[in-house]
Scaffold this active site. Structure first.
Site, PDB file in Angstrom:
ATOM      1  N   ARG A  68      20.578   2.822  14.639  1.00  0.00           N
ATOM      2  CA  ARG A  68      19.910   3.267  13.408  1.00  0.00           C
ATOM      3  C   ARG A  68      20.665   2.854  12.146  1.00  0.00           C
ATOM      4  O   ARG A  68      20.089   2.734  11.072  1.00  0.00           O
ATOM      5  CB  ARG A  68      19.727   4.789  13.455  1.00  0.00           C
ATOM      6  CG  ARG A  68      18.631   5.246  12.542  1.00  0.00           C
ATOM      7  CD  ARG A  68      18.457   6.765  12.435  1.00  0.00           C
ATOM      8  NE  ARG A  68      18.686   7.516  13.618  1.00  0.00           N
ATOM      9  CZ  ARG A  68      19.753   8.302  13.816  1.00  0.00           C
ATOM     10  NH1 ARG A  68      20.701   8.410  12.897  1.00  0.00           N
ATOM     11  NH2 ARG A  68      19.879   8.980  14.939  1.00  0.00           N
ATOM     12  N   TYR A 122       1.446   3.227  -8.521  1.00  0.00           N
ATOM     13  CA  TYR A 122       0.694   3.021  -7.281  1.00  0.00           C
ATOM     14  C   TYR A 122       0.247   4.384  -6.738  1.00  0.00           C
ATOM     15  O   TYR A 122       1.047   5.326  -6.687  1.00  0.00           O
ATOM     16  CB  TYR A 122       1.637   2.306  -6.314  1.00  0.00           C
ATOM     17  CG  TYR A 122       1.108   2.005  -4.950  1.00  0.00           C
ATOM     18  CD1 TYR A 122      -0.064   1.286  -4.773  1.00  0.00           C
ATOM     19  CD2 TYR A 122       1.819   2.408  -3.816  1.00  0.00           C
ATOM     20  CE1 TYR A 122      -0.530   0.986  -3.505  1.00  0.00           C
ATOM     21  CE2 TYR A 122       1.370   2.101  -2.547  1.00  0.00           C
ATOM     22  CZ  TYR A 122       0.190   1.400  -2.395  1.00  0.00           C
ATOM     23  OH  TYR A 122      -0.265   1.108  -1.146  1.00  0.00           O
ATOM     24  N   ASP A 194       9.618   0.747  -9.687  1.00  0.00           N
ATOM     25  CA  ASP A 194       8.928  -0.026  -8.648  1.00  0.00           C
ATOM     26  C   ASP A 194       8.775  -1.446  -9.201  1.00  0.00           C
ATOM     27  O   ASP A 194       7.977  -1.695 -10.103  1.00  0.00           O
ATOM     28  CB  ASP A 194       7.561   0.612  -8.359  1.00  0.00           C
ATOM     29  CG  ASP A 194       6.826  -0.083  -7.203  1.00  0.00           C
ATOM     30  OD1 ASP A 194       7.060  -1.283  -6.981  1.00  0.00           O
ATOM     31  OD2 ASP A 194       5.994   0.578  -6.555  1.00  0.00           O
ATOM     32  N   LYS A 219       5.179  -7.376   0.250  1.00  0.00           N
ATOM     33  CA  LYS A 219       4.438  -8.248  -0.668  1.00  0.00           C
ATOM     34  C   LYS A 219       5.134  -9.608  -0.781  1.00  0.00           C
ATOM     35  O   LYS A 219       5.186 -10.340   0.187  1.00  0.00           O
ATOM     36  CB  LYS A 219       4.297  -7.541  -2.027  1.00  0.00           C
ATOM     37  CG  LYS A 219       3.814  -6.092  -1.917  1.00  0.00           C
ATOM     38  CD  LYS A 219       2.398  -6.001  -1.396  1.00  0.00           C
ATOM     39  CE  LYS A 219       1.796  -4.625  -1.458  1.00  0.00           C
ATOM     40  NZ  LYS A 219       2.223  -3.665  -0.449  1.00  0.00           N
TER      41      LYS A 219
END
Ligand SMILES: Cc1ncc(COP(=O)(O)O)c(C=O)c1O
Length: 399
Positions: A68, A122, A194, A219
């Site tokens: 992890r 968003y 962002d 993206k």
């Protein structure tokens, strides 16, 4: 240290060299390494002895400890992203952009705190504030993306964080990030941005005073519409808080996915140049059409955000919007359905062009969205723009 840690290097060179430390690509003293950090898949890490286990037990970063906590493939991507942000102490990776935003907000906010959230954020970012954060006792005030220095009037003694998204990914308002971050610093308030639209190539966020910068790597960084991931990169002051919250939340990303994002990252500079040029060519063509109302693209001189965009950004990406003048939703549907070279789908930043209808009026609360004309968002890909323009002409003929 990788070669790309050298801050005199330009971003395109850093993209090529990032994360390729000799210890991750094979020790050259053993006969030479591979170009790309291989995919290290792991849950369990084996130790030599209890003494070895105890020695590595407190490792928090770039030492094999437990799956992890990452493997060299994961660290290579994190390292490459940190190198792109002058002033960045480190990068944490998340299974999606939404997970990155939520983790950042959770790391920096506590019950009783007040958050200033940009009204153009968003929608799932808003949903997290109105849902989970509200349940935790964090109060959110939405603010006008064009507020600039007016943000000072909204800061209360409880305000701990200002969240920005610039340009807004549906409506493309450009925020005065340096003005807002300067005020935040004097008032002891953190800022988080962002930065998915611009990426650090077009807008190095930390250099503009932001404390934490987020990207949906899904993206442009991934760039091929086949992987989901998010990142947070921060200054040294905020880093321990972010890392500790991320470990507590248990976020882990797949090394296979990291290898895919790293592959995308290598070509980000050339892709962004083409996305930007194609997008602007299409936007300029749309602006000259009688069927089009407004084109929402900050690189166009008639855009209200153009002056700030010119001052702060190094270029444009390929995501923008436009309205269809004086028609109803059914006409917008006919337009979208008539397109052959634009996939109808969410997300953006891939090599292929996409179109979605968008309806900001339903989610705005600080400043009403009053434009009655239906809005369309385009993610312009790497096709020849002449083919895209011919396709859009067909779409407009179907209105
Ligand atoms: C501006 C912006 N931020 C964050 C996200 C979320 O990213 P992801 O889809 O990787 O969760 C998106 C996704 O569309 C976005 O457009």
């Amino acid at each position: 240290m990788s070669k790309s840690d050298d801050d005199s290097l330009r971003p395109a060179t850093k993209l090529v060299q990032g994360g390729r430390r000799p210890e991750w690509t094979g020790d050259p003293r053993l006969g030479g390494g591979v170009v790309n950090p291989p995919v290290w898949r792991a849950s369990t890490i084996l130790y030599d002895s209890i003494a070895d286990l105890k020695a590595r037990g407190h490792a928090t970063h770039d030492k094999l400890y437990y799956g992890r906590r990452g493997t060299p493939t994961v660290w290579a991507l994190a390292d490459a992203l940190t190198d792109l942000e002058p002033g960045g102490e480190g990068t944490l990776l998340y299974p999606s952009g939404v997970a990155a935003n939520s983790a950042g907000l959770l790391a920096l906010l506590s019950p009783g705190n007040h958050l200033l959230m940009v009204d153009s954020a968003y929608e799932p970012t808003r949903a997290f504030c109105n849902g989970m954060l509200a349940r935790m006792g964090v109060r959110t005030t939405y603010y006008d993306p064009l507020i600039g220095t007016g943000i000072a009037d909204l800061i209360t003694p409880e305000t701990k964080l200002i969240f920005l998204e610039s340009p807004g990914s549906l409506t493309f308002e450009v925020q005065d990030v340096p003005a807002i971050t300067a005020i935040a610093r004097t008032r002891g308030v953190l800022t988080m941005l962002d930065n998915t639209w611009a990426t650090p190539l077009l807008f190095p966020a930390l250099a503009h005073g932001v404390d934490v910068t987020m990207m949906s790597l899904t993206k442009y960084a991934g760039g091929h519409s086949d992987v989901m991931m998010g990142s947070l990169t921060s200054t040294r002051a905020v880093w321990p808080k972010l890392r500790s919250a991320t470990y507590q939340l248990g976020h882990a990303v797949s090394p296979d996915d990291c290898a895919m994002v790293l592959r995308g990252l290598r070509t980000l500079d050339v892709r962004m140049a083409r996305h930007g040029a194609n997008g602007l060519a299409v936007a300029n063509w749309l602006a000259g059409r009688p069927e089009v109302g407004r084109v929402l693209h900050p690189a166009r001189p008639d855009d209200p955000g153009h002056a700030i965009w010119t001052r702060d950004f190094r270029g444009t990406s390929g995501l923008f919007g436009f309205t269809l003048k004086g028609v109803d939703e059914a006409a917008r549907t006919r337009f979208v359905d008539a397109l052959a070279h634009f996939g109808i789908g969410f997300s953006w930043g891939g090599y292929e062009s996409l179109v979605v209808p968008s309806d900001p009026a339903a989610i705005r609360t600080a400043v009403a969205w009053t434009d009655p004309d239906p809005l369309v968002r385009l993610s312009i890909g790497l096709e020849d723009p002449a083919d895209l323009i011919a396709d859009l002409e067909r779409g407009l003929a179907a209105l």
